[in-house]
Scaffold this active site. Structure first.
Site, PDB file in Angstrom:
ATOM      1  N   SER A 178       0.829  -1.125  -0.180  1.00 58.13           N
ATOM      2  CA  SER A 178      -0.174  -0.085  -0.046  1.00 58.13           C
ATOM      3  C   SER A 178       0.980   1.246  -0.063  1.00 58.13           C
ATOM      4  O   SER A 178       1.756   1.231  -1.005  1.00 58.13           O
ATOM      5  CB  SER A 178      -0.874  -0.015   1.323  1.00 58.13           C
ATOM      6  OG  SER A 178      -2.038   1.018   1.116  1.00 58.13           O
ATOM      7  N   ASP A 210      -9.589  -3.910  -5.840  1.00 55.21           N
ATOM      8  CA  ASP A 210      -8.902  -3.021  -5.299  1.00 55.21           C
ATOM      9  C   ASP A 210      -9.086  -1.730  -6.159  1.00 55.21           C
ATOM     10  O   ASP A 210      -8.667  -1.741  -7.444  1.00 55.21           O
ATOM     11  CB  ASP A 210      -7.115  -3.134  -5.134  1.00 55.21           C
ATOM     12  CG  ASP A 210      -6.497  -2.146  -4.638  1.00 55.21           C
ATOM     13  OD1 ASP A 210      -6.964  -0.963  -4.463  1.00 55.21           O
ATOM     14  OD2 ASP A 210      -5.394  -2.198  -4.403  1.00 55.21           O
ATOM     15  N   HIS A 218      -8.011  -4.757  -1.229  1.00 53.62           N
ATOM     16  CA  HIS A 218      -6.873  -4.039  -0.798  1.00 53.62           C
ATOM     17  C   HIS A 218      -6.425  -4.359   0.776  1.00 53.62           C
ATOM     18  O   HIS A 218      -7.682  -4.568   1.489  1.00 53.62           O
ATOM     19  CB  HIS A 218      -7.164  -2.491  -0.952  1.00 53.62           C
ATOM     20  CG  HIS A 218      -5.827  -1.457  -0.658  1.00 53.62           C
ATOM     21  ND1 HIS A 218      -4.799  -1.454  -1.892  1.00 53.62           N
ATOM     22  CD2 HIS A 218      -5.280  -0.973   0.247  1.00 53.62           C
ATOM     23  CE1 HIS A 218      -3.822  -0.909  -1.464  1.00 53.62           C
ATOM     24  NE2 HIS A 218      -4.078  -0.265   0.030  1.00 53.62           N
TER      25      HIS A 218
END
Ligand SMILES: *[C@@H]1O[C@H](CO)[C@@H](O)[C@H](O)[C@H]1NC(C)=O
Ligand SMILES: *[C@@H]1O[C@H](CO)[C@@H](O)[C@H](O)[C@H]1NC(C)=O
Length: 341
Positions: free
Chosen positions: A180, A284, A314
């Site tokens: 991330s 995502d 995600h």
């Protein structure tokens, strides 16, 4: 009218299915983030810290033989180092410099989830893991986190690993990795490290590869996936992403800033920019930015491997109960093994 069997199947959208335990954890995360992330772009850390359980480093081996220690690099910058038992390998081990996720604003190298994840990486990848406790926004905006990543590499190049790490390591096989926001940092640290004119180093640190798990990239444009998935999947929303970029980027900058928008063909990429593995999830909202990033690297003649997880949200890698988690670790292991120099 009924659709005949098979007719609808090829274009039928995949359905998101998650175990109840994962749903519950995601719900908690949502509530805590909602309470601690203020509208004005600041964070109430005392609220978030109540839920951010910490682990301490320990040079006593855990059940799998992994030990850890915190090292001070410079000016308050520290990292948690994880190493396996000396019996696990006679050959020098690669080093994985890891950047945790958390929207550039949350979590740390001591957070329980990342301590556990880095232990697993250390054990299963057969690597020494250096988990960097970079400075967080909004108190420390761009480029503080990138500078901390470079400072950590510089520290490794001058001091090496602490003496307590009693396994042979090979810093010419150094991998940058992150998830991330941490994967965004890994990219920018790789870029800065490989484009900087290199001062003399006592230990040659060489970037053998970068592993970007669901990197946080973006721009002013709203991609098709951002529009389609907004509000329909956990963790990433358009509103939340906008909040995060406002907290991290310099005051007044928009999302076309080079920190977020890395998908330009004229991005500054040095010859030494390492081979990259990009991990992308089908649920995502950031997936199109990640595919464009991979395309830009390819067009620039860089080696890039895209690993797609069609059913992944995600932050899926935070949940060991999801089978994709184990598959990811295997893919990372294969990538590391293949980057021989
Ligand atoms: C953070 O939130 C708690 C609970 O709402 C509140 O008591 C505290 O004053 C807040 N802290 C700051 C620094 O705003
Ligand atoms: C942001 O970049 C895109 C190109 O990727 C461009 O079309 C758009 O006009 C830019 N927006 C701003 C506000 O600069």
């Amino acid at each position: 009218m009924e659709a005949g069997a098979g007719e609808a199947a090829p274009s039928a959208p995949r359905r998101l299915t998650l175990p109840w335990k994962v749903r519950l954890l995601l719900l908690c995360l949502d509530v805590v983030a909602g309470l601690s992330m203020r509208r004005d772009g600041t964070i109430n850390r005392s609220i978030f810290n109540l839920f951010d359980l910490r682990a301490t480093a320990s040079t006593r081996p855990d059940r799998q033989g992994v030990r850890s220690a915190d090292v001070d690099a410079s000016r308050g910058l520290w990292a948690r180092v994880f190493w396996p038992s000396p019996e696990s390998s006679a050959a020098p081990l690669p080093v994985v410099v890891y950047f945790h996720g958390g929207a550039f604003t949350l979590l740390s190298a001591a957070s329980y989830v990342y301590d556990a994840m880095c232990r697993r990486f250390c054990r299963e990848l057969g690597a020494v893991v250096v988990s960097v406790n970079y400075r967080l926004a909004p108190e420390h905006r761009w480029p503080a986190a990138y500078e901390d990543g470079v400072a950590m590499l510089r520290y490794l190049a001058s001091a090496g690993l602490p003496d307590s790490v009693d396994v042979p390591v090979d810093l010419s096989r150094c991998f940058l990795a992150g998830d991330s926001a941490g994967a965004n940092i890994a990219h920018h640290v790789a870029q800065r490290w490989t484009t900087a004119s290199s001062p003399p180093r006592s230990i040659p640190v060489h970037l053998a590869g970068a592993i970007l798990v669901q990197p946080y990239f973006g721009g002013e444009e709203r991609t098709e996936a951002e529009v389609r998935l907004d509000g329909n999947v956990p963790v990433v929303t358009v509103r939340g992403s906008d909040w995060m970029w406002r907290a991290f980027l310099p005051e007044g900058a928009d999302r076309n800033h080079s920190a977020a928008h890395v998908t330009d063909d004229n991005a500054d990429l040095a010859d030494g920019f390492p081979p990259v593995m990009v991990v992308i999830g089908g649920f995502d909202p950031l997936q199109e930015w990640q595919r464009r990033y991979a395309d830009v690297l390819r067009r620039r003649g860089k080696e890039v491997r895209v690993v797609e997880f069609p059913d992944a949200i995600h932050t899926f890698f935070l949940f060991p109960e999801l089978t994709d988690h184990g598959t990811l670790v295997e893919a990372m292991k294969a990538f590391i093994r293949e980057q021989r120099i």
